[in-house]
Design a protein around this motif. Structure first.
Motif, PDB file in Angstrom:
ATOM      1  N   TYR A  16      26.904  49.946  20.692  1.00 24.51           N
ATOM      2  CA  TYR A  16      27.087  50.975  19.465  1.00 24.51           C
ATOM      3  C   TYR A  16      26.288  51.880  20.145  1.00 24.51           C
ATOM      4  O   TYR A  16      26.005  53.270  19.407  1.00 24.51           O
ATOM      5  CB  TYR A  16      26.478  50.338  18.210  1.00 24.51           C
ATOM      6  N   LEU A  17      24.866  51.795  20.399  1.00 27.65           N
ATOM      7  CA  LEU A  17      23.156  52.473  20.696  1.00 27.65           C
ATOM      8  C   LEU A  17      24.020  53.977  21.353  1.00 27.65           C
ATOM      9  O   LEU A  17      23.867  55.127  21.076  1.00 27.65           O
ATOM     10  CB  LEU A  17      22.771  52.418  20.742  1.00 27.65           C
ATOM     11  N   VAL A  18      24.463  53.495  22.665  1.00 30.61           N
ATOM     12  CA  VAL A  18      24.376  54.388  23.801  1.00 30.61           C
ATOM     13  C   VAL A  18      26.201  55.077  23.313  1.00 30.61           C
ATOM     14  O   VAL A  18      26.052  56.597  23.587  1.00 30.61           O
ATOM     15  CB  VAL A  18      25.207  53.708  24.887  1.00 30.61           C
ATOM     16  N   CYS A  19      27.000  54.571  23.166  1.00 32.97           N
ATOM     17  CA  CYS A  19      27.990  55.007  22.501  1.00 32.97           C
ATOM     18  C   CYS A  19      27.971  56.198  21.020  1.00 32.97           C
ATOM     19  O   CYS A  19      28.675  56.868  21.082  1.00 32.97           O
ATOM     20  CB  CYS A  19      29.291  54.563  21.784  1.00 32.97           C
ATOM     21  N   GLY A  20      25.989  56.073  20.059  1.00 33.23           N
ATOM     22  CA  GLY A  20      26.222  57.257  19.347  1.00 33.23           C
ATOM     23  C   GLY A  20      25.802  58.530  19.210  1.00 33.23           C
ATOM     24  O   GLY A  20      25.575  59.182  18.941  1.00 33.23           O
ATOM     25  N   ILE A  21      25.302  58.541  21.118  1.00 32.42           N
ATOM     26  CA  ILE A  21      24.172  59.525  21.861  1.00 32.42           C
ATOM     27  C   ILE A  21      25.641  60.714  21.684  1.00 32.42           C
ATOM     28  O   ILE A  21      27.217  61.028  21.469  1.00 32.42           O
ATOM     29  CB  ILE A  21      24.103  59.520  23.217  1.00 32.42           C
ATOM     30  N   PRO A  22      25.701  61.873  20.311  1.00 35.36           N
ATOM     31  CA  PRO A  22      26.660  62.904  20.399  1.00 35.36           C
ATOM     32  C   PRO A  22      26.869  64.154  21.409  1.00 35.36           C
ATOM     33  O   PRO A  22      26.425  65.116  21.181  1.00 35.36           O
ATOM     34  CB  PRO A  22      25.948  63.594  19.099  1.00 35.36           C
ATOM     35  N   PHE A  23      27.412  63.705  22.040  1.00 36.51           N
ATOM     36  CA  PHE A  23      26.980  64.445  23.996  1.00 36.51           C
ATOM     37  C   PHE A  23      28.093  65.697  22.782  1.00 36.51           C
ATOM     38  O   PHE A  23      26.905  66.802  23.607  1.00 36.51           O
ATOM     39  CB  PHE A  23      27.940  64.290  24.945  1.00 36.51           C
ATOM     40  N   GLY A  24      28.818  65.467  22.478  1.00 38.27           N
ATOM     41  CA  GLY A  24      29.192  67.422  21.695  1.00 38.27           C
ATOM     42  C   GLY A  24      28.231  67.932  20.842  1.00 38.27           C
ATOM     43  O   GLY A  24      28.063  69.705  21.262  1.00 38.27           O
ATOM     44  N   ARG A  50      37.195  75.034  20.378  1.00 37.97           N
ATOM     45  CA  ARG A  50      37.173  76.024  19.921  1.00 37.97           C
ATOM     46  C   ARG A  50      36.359  76.944  19.129  1.00 37.97           C
ATOM     47  O   ARG A  50      36.810  78.055  19.183  1.00 37.97           O
ATOM     48  CB  ARG A  50      38.263  75.629  17.898  1.00 37.97           C
ATOM     49  N   GLU A  51      35.103  76.289  19.384  1.00 37.80           N
ATOM     50  CA  GLU A  51      34.108  77.088  18.800  1.00 37.80           C
ATOM     51  C   GLU A  51      33.165  77.370  19.950  1.00 37.80           C
ATOM     52  O   GLU A  51      32.455  78.624  19.229  1.00 37.80           O
ATOM     53  CB  GLU A  51      33.224  76.148  17.380  1.00 37.80           C
ATOM     54  N   ILE A  52      33.039  76.859  20.987  1.00 40.88           N
ATOM     55  CA  ILE A  52      32.342  77.682  22.405  1.00 40.88           C
ATOM     56  C   ILE A  52      33.416  78.024  23.461  1.00 40.88           C
ATOM     57  O   ILE A  52      33.460  79.034  23.887  1.00 40.88           O
ATOM     58  CB  ILE A  52      31.396  75.942  22.962  1.00 40.88           C
ATOM     59  N   GLY A  53      33.839  76.756  23.496  1.00 42.78           N
ATOM     60  CA  GLY A  53      34.888  77.104  24.943  1.00 42.78           C
ATOM     61  C   GLY A  53      35.291  76.196  25.800  1.00 42.78           C
ATOM     62  O   GLY A  53      35.102  74.907  25.401  1.00 42.78           O
ATOM     63  N   LYS A  54      35.948  75.615  26.832  1.00 43.89           N
ATOM     64  CA  LYS A  54      36.170  75.601  27.868  1.00 43.89           C
ATOM     65  C   LYS A  54      35.796  74.192  28.384  1.00 43.89           C
ATOM     66  O   LYS A  54      35.740  72.971  28.293  1.00 43.89           O
ATOM     67  CB  LYS A  54      37.187  76.671  28.987  1.00 43.89           C
ATOM     68  N   GLY A  55      34.613  74.899  29.294  1.00 44.10           N
ATOM     69  CA  GLY A  55      33.864  74.405  30.189  1.00 44.10           C
ATOM     70  C   GLY A  55      32.850  73.194  29.184  1.00 44.10           C
ATOM     71  O   GLY A  55      32.588  72.044  29.218  1.00 44.10           O
ATOM     72  N   ALA A  56      32.123  73.653  28.067  1.00 43.81           N
ATOM     73  CA  ALA A  56      31.392  72.632  26.824  1.00 43.81           C
ATOM     74  C   ALA A  56      32.423  71.592  25.967  1.00 43.81           C
ATOM     75  O   ALA A  56      31.948  70.812  26.285  1.00 43.81           O
ATOM     76  CB  ALA A  56      31.105  73.173  26.001  1.00 43.81           C
ATOM     77  N   ALA A  58      35.180  70.504  28.289  1.00 43.58           N
ATOM     78  CA  ALA A  58      35.486  69.447  28.891  1.00 43.58           C
ATOM     79  C   ALA A  58      34.468  68.927  29.492  1.00 43.58           C
ATOM     80  O   ALA A  58      34.461  66.882  29.443  1.00 43.58           O
ATOM     81  CB  ALA A  58      35.952  70.268  30.670  1.00 43.58           C
ATOM     82  N   ALA A  59      32.999  68.430  28.873  1.00 47.83           N
ATOM     83  CA  ALA A  59      31.816  68.778  29.441  1.00 47.83           C
ATOM     84  C   ALA A  59      32.073  67.386  28.135  1.00 47.83           C
ATOM     85  O   ALA A  59      31.399  66.291  28.269  1.00 47.83           O
ATOM     86  CB  ALA A  59      30.592  69.158  29.596  1.00 47.83           C
ATOM     87  N   THR A  60      32.387  67.354  26.969  1.00 46.12           N
ATOM     88  CA  THR A  60      32.161  66.874  26.149  1.00 46.12           C
ATOM     89  C   THR A  60      32.848  65.586  26.278  1.00 46.12           C
ATOM     90  O   THR A  60      32.817  64.617  26.120  1.00 46.12           O
ATOM     91  CB  THR A  60      32.174  67.065  24.711  1.00 46.12           C
ATOM     92  N   LEU A  61      34.129  65.877  26.413  1.00 45.83           N
ATOM     93  CA  LEU A  61      35.414  65.357  26.642  1.00 45.83           C
ATOM     94  C   LEU A  61      35.335  63.893  27.838  1.00 45.83           C
ATOM     95  O   LEU A  61      34.789  62.610  27.409  1.00 45.83           O
ATOM     96  CB  LEU A  61      36.262  65.664  27.370  1.00 45.83           C
TER      97      LEU A  61
END
Length: 231
Positions: A16-24, A50-56, A58-61
C-alpha cells in the motif's frame, strides 16, 4: 495450508505504501508543473501526457505499472517462504487469493495515496502492472482489450473502465474458476471503475475528451473539471 498472518499484513501494508508513491506528481513537479492543478487534476499517465508530454507520460506509466508488477511478482516468489508455509501462489493454486489481496492493496495505495491526503490516480496502470506480475497472459489479454477499445473510441477511460470491470471474469475464463482469487481481483477492478466515476458520467453524456499529447510550447490547459486526484 497455514498462513503467517503477521507477514501477510506487513506485506500488504508495505505494498500500500510503495504503490502510494505518486510518480506522476513527482515527474510533473520536476518539469515545474503541479499536475493536480492542471487538466483533470489527476496524477496518472493520461493527464501527464495531456499537460506535459510523451516522455513524462511514458515515465509515469512505466513507474506506476512497475510498482504494481513488483508487488505481485515478489509476492508470488516469497509468499511460499514467508506466508503460506510452502503452498504455491500461482493463479491456479488455493493460495492465489493472497496475491489477489496484494493487487487490491496496490490499487488502493495508488488511488488513495497516503502521500496525497488519500487522493491519487485512477489505478489502471498499477492494476495492469499487478496483473502482469502475477498472471501475465491475462495481463496481456487485458492490455489487448484496452488498446482496441481506447483506439476505437479515442477515449482512454473507455478502455480503462472496460478492462477493469471484466478483469475477474477474464482471469476465471483463462485459468479456470478460483473463486477467492477471482472475487478479490474483481474487487480491485471495481475500485478502479469507481475511481473513473466522473469519466463514466462524461462518457454517458458525450463530454469525455479525446486523448491527445501535450505539444512543446503549449501552456498547460486550464482545469475544466475541478482540482483533485480523484477527478
Amino acid at each position: 495450508m497455514n498462513i503467517n498472518v503477521v507477514a501477510l499484513v506487513a506485506y500488504l501494508a508495505a505494498t500500500y505504501l510503495v504503490c502510494g508513491i505518486p510518480f506522476g506528481k513527482i515527474i510533473a513537479r520536476a518539469k515545474g508543473v503541479d499536475i493536480q492543478s492542471v487538466g483533470s487534476g489527476n496524477i496518472g499517465t493520461t493527464n501527464v501526457a495531456r499537460e506535459i508530454g510523451k516522455g513524462a507520460a511514458a515515465a509515469t506509466l512505466l513507474l506506476d505499472a512497475g510498482k504494481g508488477a513488483l508487488a505481485t511478482s515478489l509476492a508470488g516468489a516469497i509468499f511460499p517462504l514467508w506466508v503460506t508455509g510452502g503452498a504455491p501462489v500461482d493463479p491456479q493454486a488455493p493460495a492465489a487469493g493472497l496475491v489477489g489481496l496484494v493487487m487490491l492493496a496496490a490499487v488502493c495505495g495508488h488511488i488513495f495515496s497516503p502521500f496525497l491526503g488519500f487522493h491519487g490516480g485512477k489505478g489502471i496502470a498499477v492494476g495492469v502492472g499487478s496483473l502482469l506480475g502475477f498472471a501475465w497472459p491475462v495481463g496481456l489479454i487485458e492490455l489487448g482489450i484496452f488498446f482496441v477499445i481506447a483506439f476505437a473510441t479515442k477515449r482512454v477511460s473507455a478502455g480503462s473502465v472496460t478492462v477493469a470491470g471484466i478483469v475477474g471474469i477474464v482471469l476465471a475464463l483463462f485459468y479456470g474458476p478460483n473463486l477467492g482469487q477471482d472475487l478479490i481481483v474483481e474487487a480491485a477492478g471495481l475500485v478502479v471503475v469507481w475511481a473513473h466515476r466522473s469519466n463514466i458520467k462524461k462518457l454517458i453524456h458525450g463530454q469525455e475528451k479525446a486523448f491527445s499529447f501535450h505539444k512543446a510550447g503549449d501552456a498547460p490547459a486550464p482545469d475544466d473539471s475541478g482540482v483533485g486526484g480523484t477527478k
